[in-house]
Design a protein around this motif. Structure first.
Motif, PDB file in Angstrom:
ATOM      1  N   ARG A 102      49.600   4.262  68.957  1.00  0.00           N
ATOM      2  CA  ARG A 102      49.729   2.833  69.297  1.00  0.00           C
ATOM      3  C   ARG A 102      50.734   2.612  70.414  1.00  0.00           C
ATOM      4  NH1 ARG A 102      50.520  -0.149  63.709  1.00  0.00           N
ATOM      5  NH2 ARG A 102      49.941   1.776  62.700  1.00  0.00           N
ATOM      6  N   ILE A 103      51.867   3.324  70.355  1.00  0.00           N
ATOM      7  CA  ILE A 103      52.900   3.169  71.394  1.00  0.00           C
ATOM      8  C   ILE A 103      52.376   3.675  72.734  1.00  0.00           C
ATOM      9  CG2 ILE A 103      55.168   3.976  72.128  1.00  0.00           C
ATOM     10  CD1 ILE A 103      55.905   4.041  69.105  1.00  0.00           C
ATOM     11  N   MET A 104      51.713   4.850  72.727  1.00  0.00           N
ATOM     12  CA  MET A 104      51.212   5.430  73.976  1.00  0.00           C
ATOM     13  C   MET A 104      50.076   4.592  74.562  1.00  0.00           C
ATOM     14  SD  MET A 104      53.163   8.015  74.331  1.00  0.00           S
ATOM     15  CE  MET A 104      52.705   9.539  75.069  1.00  0.00           C
ATOM     16  N   LYS A 105      49.232   4.012  73.700  1.00  0.00           N
ATOM     17  CA  LYS A 105      48.113   3.205  74.182  1.00  0.00           C
ATOM     18  C   LYS A 105      48.609   1.941  74.879  1.00  0.00           C
ATOM     19  CE  LYS A 105      44.845   2.432  71.198  1.00  0.00           C
ATOM     20  NZ  LYS A 105      43.969   1.762  70.211  1.00  0.00           N
ATOM     21  N   ALA A 106      49.756   1.399  74.425  1.00  0.00           N
ATOM     22  CA  ALA A 106      50.314   0.196  75.037  1.00  0.00           C
ATOM     23  C   ALA A 106      51.062   0.511  76.335  1.00  0.00           C
ATOM     24  CB  ALA A 106      51.251  -0.498  74.059  1.00  0.00           C
ATOM     25  N   GLY A 107      51.180   1.786  76.700  1.00  0.00           N
ATOM     26  CA  GLY A 107      51.885   2.151  77.917  1.00  0.00           C
ATOM     27  C   GLY A 107      53.327   2.518  77.696  1.00  0.00           C
ATOM     28  N   GLY A 108      53.757   2.626  76.441  1.00  0.00           N
ATOM     29  CA  GLY A 108      55.133   2.980  76.147  1.00  0.00           C
ATOM     30  C   GLY A 108      55.314   4.471  76.064  1.00  0.00           C
ATOM     31  N   SER A 109      56.492   4.892  75.609  1.00  0.00           N
ATOM     32  CA  SER A 109      56.766   6.316  75.478  1.00  0.00           C
ATOM     33  C   SER A 109      57.589   6.566  74.224  1.00  0.00           C
ATOM     34  CB  SER A 109      57.521   6.838  76.700  1.00  0.00           C
ATOM     35  OG  SER A 109      58.750   6.165  76.833  1.00  0.00           O
ATOM     36  N   CYS A 110      57.447   7.767  73.672  1.00  0.00           N
ATOM     37  CA  CYS A 110      58.175   8.196  72.484  1.00  0.00           C
ATOM     38  C   CYS A 110      59.164   9.273  72.913  1.00  0.00           C
ATOM     39  CB  CYS A 110      57.211   8.765  71.445  1.00  0.00           C
ATOM     40  SG  CYS A 110      55.917   7.613  70.961  1.00  0.00           S
ATOM     41  N   ILE A 111      60.456   9.032  72.669  1.00  0.00           N
ATOM     42  CA  ILE A 111      61.472   9.987  73.097  1.00  0.00           C
ATOM     43  C   ILE A 111      62.325  10.398  71.902  1.00  0.00           C
ATOM     44  CG2 ILE A 111      61.536   9.086  75.457  1.00  0.00           C
ATOM     45  CD1 ILE A 111      64.153   7.694  74.754  1.00  0.00           C
TER      46      ILE A 111
END
Length: 121
Positions: free
Chosen positions: A38-47
């Protein structure tokens, strides 16, 4: 028309969780696969925290969030099961007369655990 829109709003209030995630950069110890997609689909990133320490050593422009401490399952057992108005979950298979409510534990039976009263001499 109106009923369908009201039902949708009621369902969104009732269901927990965020389904439409904005573009965010999220730092966490671990991510579930659903949250990561969900985070990646919205254009965000996981760090990770190491990456966050490199990007913002002093924590500038960061928001710290913490989950509920009482969300774990053990908190359901806190309290005394069987007492009136107590919603504590017993540690047994079922809460019935023969398990946590046996004779000697109920207030109504004659075979009670008696308190020891010592009168002063």
């Amino acid at each position: 028309g109106i009923n369908a829109e009201y039902g949708k709003q009621w369902y969104q209030r009732r269901v927990r969780g965020i389904f439409e995630v904005p573009k965010l950069k999220v730092c966490a110890l671990r991510f579930t696969e659903g949250a990561r997609t969900r985070i990646m689909k919205a254009g965000g990133s996981c760090i990770t925290f190491e990456q966050l320490a490199v990007e913002a050593p002093l924590g500038q422009n960061t928001v710290v969030l913490q989950g509920s401490r009482t969300a774990r399952e053990t908190n359901r057992h806190f309290g005394a099961p069987g007492l009136p108005n107590s919603h504590a979950k017993p540690f047994v298979r079922e809460k019935s007369r023969n398990h946590e409510m046996a004779r000697g534990r109920r207030k109504t039976c004659g075979n009670k655990k008696k308190a020891k009263c010592h009168s002063p001499p």
